[in-house]
Design a protein around this motif. Structure first.
Motif, PDB file in Angstrom:
ATOM      1  N   SER A  19      46.443  55.624  41.944  1.00 30.83           N
ATOM      2  CA  SER A  19      46.582  53.777  42.521  1.00 30.83           C
ATOM      3  C   SER A  19      45.939  52.488  41.850  1.00 30.83           C
ATOM      4  O   SER A  19      45.252  52.863  41.332  1.00 30.83           O
ATOM      5  N   THR A  40      45.355  49.564  43.480  1.00 30.78           N
ATOM      6  CA  THR A  40      44.931  48.947  44.102  1.00 30.78           C
ATOM      7  C   THR A  40      43.580  48.589  43.748  1.00 30.78           C
ATOM      8  O   THR A  40      42.629  49.352  43.327  1.00 30.78           O
ATOM      9  N   PHE A  75      44.650  43.873  43.210  1.00 28.00           N
ATOM     10  CA  PHE A  75      46.323  44.516  43.351  1.00 28.00           C
ATOM     11  C   PHE A  75      46.384  45.277  44.460  1.00 28.00           C
ATOM     12  O   PHE A  75      44.803  45.802  44.796  1.00 28.00           O
ATOM     13  N   GLN A  82      48.719  48.357  46.506  1.00 29.38           N
ATOM     14  CA  GLN A  82      49.515  49.047  45.821  1.00 29.38           C
ATOM     15  C   GLN A  82      50.319  50.047  46.944  1.00 29.38           C
ATOM     16  O   GLN A  82      49.232  49.900  47.838  1.00 29.38           O
ATOM     17  N   ARG A 141      55.580  52.168  45.000  1.00 28.11           N
ATOM     18  CA  ARG A 141      55.334  51.755  43.517  1.00 28.11           C
ATOM     19  C   ARG A 141      55.546  50.428  43.379  1.00 28.11           C
ATOM     20  O   ARG A 141      55.354  49.735  42.099  1.00 28.11           O
ATOM     21  N   GLU A 142      55.374  49.453  44.948  1.00 28.07           N
ATOM     22  CA  GLU A 142      55.559  48.247  44.703  1.00 28.07           C
ATOM     23  C   GLU A 142      54.211  47.534  44.704  1.00 28.07           C
ATOM     24  O   GLU A 142      52.890  48.716  45.593  1.00 28.07           O
ATOM     25  N   VAL A 143      53.822  46.982  43.379  1.00 31.05           N
ATOM     26  CA  VAL A 143      52.445  45.622  43.314  1.00 31.05           C
ATOM     27  C   VAL A 143      52.002  45.078  43.513  1.00 31.05           C
ATOM     28  O   VAL A 143      53.693  43.653  43.502  1.00 31.05           O
ATOM     29  N   THR A 164      55.947  46.264  39.245  1.00 36.44           N
ATOM     30  CA  THR A 164      56.181  48.408  40.334  1.00 36.44           C
ATOM     31  C   THR A 164      55.194  49.144  38.917  1.00 36.44           C
ATOM     32  O   THR A 164      54.634  48.538  38.056  1.00 36.44           O
ATOM     33  N   PHE A 165      54.691  50.177  40.206  1.00 37.60           N
ATOM     34  CA  PHE A 165      53.816  51.480  39.177  1.00 37.60           C
ATOM     35  C   PHE A 165      54.255  52.179  39.183  1.00 37.60           C
ATOM     36  O   PHE A 165      54.760  53.163  40.073  1.00 37.60           O
ATOM     37  N   VAL A 172      53.158  50.373  33.856  1.00 33.96           N
ATOM     38  CA  VAL A 172      52.909  49.188  34.713  1.00 33.96           C
ATOM     39  C   VAL A 172      53.991  47.570  34.686  1.00 33.96           C
ATOM     40  O   VAL A 172      53.762  48.061  33.063  1.00 33.96           O
TER      41      VAL A 172
END
Length: 138
Positions: free
Chosen positions: A42, A44, A62, A64, A67-69, A89-90, A95
């Motif tokens: 992740s 995060t 960040f 997460q 998939r949204e960041v 997105t990741f 990234v």
């Protein structure tokens, strides 16, 4: 002949592993500095980086969700300084982020998670277009 080759390379592999372990304890290790990137990795957390001979400083946290960041951060450079928001997105290991600041508007960032705690990438919008920026989790 294979046996003798294997016998000779085993001590070399052991020595290499030992040196990487010692280097890891002192300065981040060899190869994957902190573990491979997997499906559970992740973004995060708190990330920071420097570019252009330390003229650009980047720091962000960040979060997460799937998939949204998203996140918040701040930057400083000879051109401008200030806070920014992050959306992106990741998709392991890619990234893609958009950094939005009052000072510079929207700036893109595209990178690859090279280990669990390092993103190697580039800014994709002028005035920083193409500038390499490696981010490390703190």
């Amino acid at each position: 002949m294979m046996r003798s080759r294997r016998t000779r390379s085993t001590p070399l592999r052991a020595l290499t592993a030992l040196l990487c372990a010692l280097a890891g304890a002192a300065a981040g290790g060899c190869g994957h500095k902190d573990g491979p990137v997997g499906p559970e990795t992740s973004l995060t957390g708190h990330w920071s980086g420097h570019a252009q001979l330390n003229l650009l400083h980047f720091s962000a946290t960040f979060t997460q969700n799937g998939r949204e960041v998203s996140g918040l951060g701040d930057f400083s450079s000879p051109i401008a300084s200030g806070p920014f928001t992050v959306v992106g997105t990741f998709e392991t290991p890619r990234v893609t982020l958009t950094l939005v600041s009052a000072e510079l508007g929207s700036t893109g960032y595209a990178g690859t998670l090279t280990s669990a705690n390092e993103i190697s990438g580039r800014l994709t919008t002028p005035p920083y277009d193409g500038m390499e920026l490696t981010l490390r989790r703190e």
